[in-house]
Design an enzyme around this catalytic site. Structure first.
Site, short mmCIF file in Angstrom:
data_model
loop_
_atom_site.label_atom_id
_atom_site.label_comp_id
_atom_site.label_asym_id
_atom_site.label_seq_id
_atom_site.Cartn_x
_atom_site.Cartn_y
_atom_site.Cartn_z
N ASP A 59 -20.86 -79.66 -25.29
CA ASP A 59 -22.68 -79.57 -25.30
C ASP A 59 -23.14 -79.48 -24.01
O ASP A 59 -22.48 -79.86 -23.25
CB ASP A 59 -23.01 -80.84 -26.24
CG ASP A 59 -24.14 -80.61 -26.88
OD1 ASP A 59 -25.01 -79.75 -26.36
OD2 ASP A 59 -24.49 -81.11 -27.88
N SER A 110 -26.37 -70.19 -41.19
CA SER A 110 -27.62 -70.53 -42.04
C SER A 110 -27.84 -69.72 -43.06
O SER A 110 -27.29 -68.62 -43.06
CB SER A 110 -28.77 -70.38 -40.90
OG SER A 110 -30.11 -70.49 -41.51
N LYS A 140 -26.95 -65.14 -37.00
CA LYS A 140 -26.27 -65.77 -38.17
C LYS A 140 -25.48 -65.04 -39.12
O LYS A 140 -24.36 -65.55 -39.45
CB LYS A 140 -27.26 -67.00 -38.88
CG LYS A 140 -27.74 -68.18 -38.12
CD LYS A 140 -26.45 -68.82 -37.26
CE LYS A 140 -27.27 -70.06 -36.42
NZ LYS A 140 -25.94 -70.67 -36.04
N ILE A 142 -26.54 -81.97 -36.70
CA ILE A 142 -25.29 -81.73 -37.68
C ILE A 142 -24.00 -82.07 -36.88
O ILE A 142 -22.87 -82.87 -37.35
CB ILE A 142 -25.23 -80.60 -38.36
CG1 ILE A 142 -26.49 -80.26 -39.24
CG2 ILE A 142 -23.97 -80.39 -39.11
CD1 ILE A 142 -26.59 -78.86 -39.64
N GLY A 165 -25.97 -73.85 -31.29
CA GLY A 165 -26.82 -72.61 -31.62
C GLY A 165 -28.42 -73.12 -31.43
O GLY A 165 -28.68 -74.39 -31.47
N TYR A 220 -32.99 -64.73 -35.23
CA TYR A 220 -32.18 -65.81 -35.80
C TYR A 220 -31.01 -65.09 -37.07
O TYR A 220 -29.86 -65.45 -36.94
CB TYR A 220 -33.00 -66.75 -36.36
CG TYR A 220 -32.11 -68.17 -36.77
CD1 TYR A 220 -31.27 -68.84 -35.85
CD2 TYR A 220 -32.01 -68.56 -37.95
CE1 TYR A 220 -30.68 -69.98 -36.06
CE2 TYR A 220 -31.31 -69.69 -38.27
CZ TYR A 220 -30.62 -70.69 -37.18
OH TYR A 220 -30.00 -71.95 -37.65
#
Length: 252
Positions: A39, A136, A153, A20, A87, A149
Site C-alpha cells: 500500500d 465495482s 472497473k 475493505i 484503487g 471509474y
C-alpha cells in the site's frame, strides 16, 4: 483441516491499509494466514503487531510491483493468494467534460495496477492458488458522471476473466468481487451514495466492510476450488430491482 481454513496460507494484499483491504487483512490474520500488505500508506499498528508485513508500494508503478512480489516471496515463499484491492474513484465528470490528465492518473492506478498484478503475480504463486480482484458494480452498470471509474472497473472484470482462462491449467482461480457502495474512508460521509444506497439496495442499507470480508475469505479458501472467472456482485440487491416505494419517488 477445518472448512474454509486459511491457516498457513500466504497472502499478498494491495490496498490493505484501510477500508475493505484492511478488513480483509484483519480477518485473514485471525484465521492464521501470513499477510503481506502492499500500500502507499502503512496499516494500523495493531495489524503489524498481529504479524502482517508491510511494504510501501504504488501499484501504478511496474518497478514497485515487481519488487513487492519478490520481497513477499523472500519473506513467505510462494504465494497462495493475491488480493488486489488498491484503487480510487473518478472525478464525477461527464465524458465530454473530462480532463485527460485526470483520466491518465485513474487508468495508471485502476487499469495498470490490475494489469501488473495479473502479469507479475502468478510467477510468485503456487499452483492451485487464488487471485481476487476488486471491481465495482460501476463496472457492470453505467451511470452519469462515472464513465472513467466504470471503464477501469469493467477492465478489471475483463482482465480477471482472461487470467482465469490462461491460468486455469495451473489450478489458479481468478475471480472478481464487485461491491456496491461501501462505508469506507473512500466514500465521504456526505456523499450522495450514503443515502442512495439505502433506497436503491433491496436490503435497504449501505454495506459495511464486514459485509465484504467473508466473500474474500470464501474465494481465498480451498472451498471455492471450482469457482473461477466469476464476478461476485455484493451490492445488497442493488442491481436486482427496486421496491415500489422507490419507484414512486422516482415518478414524482
Amino acid at each position: 483441516m477445518p472448512a474454509f481454513s486459511l491457516d498457513g496460507k500466504t497472502v499478498f494484499i494491495t490496498g490493505g491499509a484501510s477500508g475493505i483491504g484492511l478488513g480483509t487483512c484483519e480477518r485473514f490474520l485471525r484465521e492464521g494466514a501470513r499477510v503481506f500488505i502492499a500500500d502507499i500508506q502503512a496499516p494500523p499498528q495493531a495489524v503489524l503487531d498481529a504479524g502482517a508485513v508491510f511494504q510501501h508500494v504504488d501499484v501504478s508503478k511496474r518497478e514497485d510491483v515487481i519488487a513487492a512480489f519478490a520481497q513477499a516471496e523472500e519473506q513467505f515463499g510462494l504465494l497462495d493468494v493475491i488480493i488486489h484491492n488498491a484503487g480510487r474513484p473518478g472525478r464525477g465528470k461527464h465524458l465530454t467534460e473530462s480532463d485527460e490528465a485526470v483520466l491518465d492518473e485513474l487508468v495508471a492506478l485502476n487499469f495498470y495496477g490490475t494489469y501488473y498484478m495479473l502479469k507479475y503475480g502468478p510467477r510468485h504463486m503456487r499452483d492451485g492458488g487464488s487471485i481476487i480482484t476488486t471491481a465495482s458494480v460501476a463496472g457492470l452498470q453505467q451511470n452519469e458522471g462515472f464513465f472513467d471509474y466504470s471503464a477501469t472497473k469493467a477492465a478489471t472484470i475483463s482482465m480477471t476473466k482472461t487470467a482465469a482462462v490462461e491460468l486455469g491449467l495451473r489450478g489458479i482461480r481468478c475471480n472478481t468481487v464487485a461491491p456496491g457502495p461501501v462505508k469506507t474512508p473512500m466514500l465521504p460521509p456526505t456523499h450522495v451514495l450514503n443515502t442512495l444506497a439505502k433506497q436503491l439496495s433491496a436490503l435497504g442499507r449501505i454495506a459495511q466492510v464486514d459485509d465484504l470480508v467473508g466473500v474474500y475469505h470464501f474465494l481465498a479458501s480451498d472451498e471455492s476450488r471450482y469457482v473461477t472467472g466469476h464476478t461476485m456482485v455484493v451490492d445488497g440487491g442493488r442491481l436486482t430491482g427496486f421496491r415500489q416505494a422507490v419507484l414512486a419517488r422516482l415518478a414524482d
